[in-house]
Design an enzyme around this catalytic site. Structure first.
Site, PDB file in Angstrom:
ATOM      1  N   HIS A   9      -7.477  25.311   0.311  1.00  0.00           N
ATOM      2  CA  HIS A   9      -7.442  23.915   0.652  1.00  0.00           C
ATOM      3  C   HIS A   9      -8.810  23.814   1.600  1.00  0.00           C
ATOM      4  CE1 HIS A   9      -4.789  20.474   1.872  1.00  0.00           C
ATOM      5  NE2 HIS A   9      -5.817  20.252   2.992  1.00  0.00           N
TER       6      HIS A   9
ATOM      7  N   HIS B 284     -11.795  20.792   2.038  1.00  0.00           N
ATOM      8  CA  HIS B 284     -12.674  19.652   1.417  1.00  0.00           C
ATOM      9  C   HIS B 284     -14.192  19.769   1.256  1.00  0.00           C
ATOM     10  CE1 HIS B 284      -8.799  17.134   1.432  1.00  0.00           C
ATOM     11  NE2 HIS B 284      -8.492  17.948   2.432  1.00  0.00           N
TER      12      HIS B 284
ATOM     13  N   GLU C 207       2.093  16.324   6.423  1.00  0.00           N
ATOM     14  CA  GLU C 207       1.629  16.698   7.624  1.00  0.00           C
ATOM     15  C   GLU C 207       1.754  15.512   8.669  1.00  0.00           C
ATOM     16  OE1 GLU C 207      -2.729  18.766   9.508  1.00  0.00           O
ATOM     17  OE2 GLU C 207      -2.665  17.068   8.033  1.00  0.00           O
TER      18      GLU C 207
ATOM     19  N   HIS D 213      -1.566  16.014  -1.134  1.00  0.00           N
ATOM     20  CA  HIS D 213      -1.350  15.984   0.179  1.00  0.00           C
ATOM     21  C   HIS D 213       0.319  15.734   0.394  1.00  0.00           C
ATOM     22  CE1 HIS D 213      -5.421  16.998   0.385  1.00  0.00           C
ATOM     23  NE2 HIS D 213      -5.232  17.224   1.815  1.00  0.00           N
TER      24      HIS D 213
ATOM     25  N   ASP E  75      -9.032  23.518   5.481  1.00  0.00           N
ATOM     26  CA  ASP E  75      -9.146  22.132   5.711  1.00  0.00           C
ATOM     27  C   ASP E  75     -10.397  21.316   5.899  1.00  0.00           C
ATOM     28  OD1 ASP E  75      -8.001  19.581   5.210  1.00  0.00           O
ATOM     29  OD2 ASP E  75      -6.697  19.655   6.818  1.00  0.00           O
ATOM     30  N   ASP E  76     -10.825  21.225   6.960  1.00  0.00           N
ATOM     31  CA  ASP E  76     -11.997  20.597   7.154  1.00  0.00           C
ATOM     32  C   ASP E  76     -12.678  21.626   8.688  1.00  0.00           C
ATOM     33  OD1 ASP E  76     -12.197  18.294   5.456  1.00  0.00           O
ATOM     34  OD2 ASP E  76     -10.243  18.016   6.818  1.00  0.00           O
TER      35      ASP E  76
END
Length: 349
Positions: free
Chosen positions: A19, A21, A208, A205, A286-287
């Site tokens: 995961h 991006h 969350e 997704h 994630d980021d």
């Protein structure tokens, strides 16, 4: 007096990163260099290294998305696109990741490189080159955005289908990202059918920013092999059991959950709950550009905050490998290396 078991080096633990991006994978230093070159002013927190922390509401998401868009707007050339993939692979290699499945919506980069197809081809080509250079096997997930028209998602699904495959530098899956509160999940089902016919796995997704009811909807209409996040399944035991029974893996990103205000602290992230019921978990960053927390940090927090033993951390890593789209032979090799890590006694952090 009890002698505690030495803690093994988590950098040496083989793992898969499922995961991440594309723009969010950018190194902070790269962001600053690009901003200086284009004379772009950035929010103070992006320049000073503080992690983004916003409430889990529309205003908080707006601030997150605005920050992400500022970074994405600096990606204006093939060279920068290649740099992001290469540096992501290098950073993963340094943290023990042996498999990276990076997610990208090529729409935003297309105007700078001649269209959707060239944008995706650049990323795929660099994924192949970086695989050879770093030893981190890279697959690409093409992801549509919930904030755009579902017809755009069909266009991306058809593009992804043209490059579907199971080798490094090929498209391995199709995703759906951005604000979970946007769009209607059933409207994206036709795009996922297009992707499925091409053999692409479903990686949307869900769970969350929205709770169990949204997860159930995503499962019903998009038939995921993995859920991006899915962490809020812990709020409904029957749903969580169903995910486990159907083998739907969860891409859990603790730092993201806290930065986006879903939980106040890392201790509140229900990682232990998910693990104890037998969920297949793949920790992800994630980021990291905005959350300032990479893959290794997720394992460190599982150890330090959630109290995971080395045996349990090895199971988390093994789960990430099993949930990946790596070949069966490569999975077997990596799982053997996880066992070797656990049998060893090398002390680390």
């Amino acid at each position: 007096m009890t002698v505690s078991e030495p803690k093994r080096d988590l950098r040496a633990l083989p793992k898969a990163h499922l995961h991440l991006h594309f723009t969010g994978a950018m190194r902070p230093q790269t962001l600053l260099e690009l901003a200086r070159e284009s004379r772009q002013r950035l929010p103070r927190f992006m320049g000073e290294g503080d992690p983004l922390h916003v409430p889990a509401d529309e205003r908080g998401w707006f601030r997150f998305q605005r920050s992400y868009d500022l970074a994405r707007a600096l990606v204006r050339s093939e060279a920068v696109m290649r740099r992001i993939v290469r540096e992501a692979a290098e950073d993963d290699a340094a943290e023990g990741s042996r498999r990276l499945e990076i997610q990208v919506d090529p729409t935003s980069y297309a105007p700078w490189v001649g269209g959707l197809t060239p944008a995706l081809e650049i990323i795929l080509d660099e994924a192949k080159i970086s695989t050879a250079a770093t030893g981190v096997e890279i697959g690409v997930i093409v992801a549509a955005s919930r904030t755009r028209n579902p017809m755009d998602a069909r266009t991306l699904a058809r593009l992804a289908a043209r490059y579907a495959g199971d080798q490094p530098g090929e498209v391995i899956g199709f995703g759906l990202s951005n604000d979970e509160r946007a769009g209607s999940t059933p409207d994206f089902e036709p795009a996922f059918r297009i992707a499925a016919r091409a053999g692409l796995a479903s990686f949307p997704h869900g769970g969350e920013l929205r709770g169990p009811e949204h997860i159930a909807q995503v499962v019903q209409h998009l038939h995921p092999a993995r859920l991006g996040h899915g962490v809020r399944a812990a709020e409904q035991p029957d749903l969580l059991k169903s995910l486990v029974d159907h083998g739907i893996a969860l891409e859990v990103c603790p730092a993201s959950n806290v930065s986006l205000g879903v939980y106040s602290t890392l201790a509140e992230v229900p990682l232990r709950t998910l693990f104890q019921v037998g969920a297949t978990i793949a920790l992800g960053a994630d980021d990291p550009l905005l959350f300032r927390s990479r893959l290794l940090d997720q394992y460190e927090s599982a150890r330090q905050v959630s109290g995971f033993t080395d045996r349990e951390l090895a199971e988390l890593a093994a789960g990430s490998i099993r949930a990946s789209r790596a070949s069966m032979s490569n999975k077997a090799k990596l799982l053997t290396q996880v066992d070797s890590w656990l049998k060893g006694s090398n002390s680390g952090n």
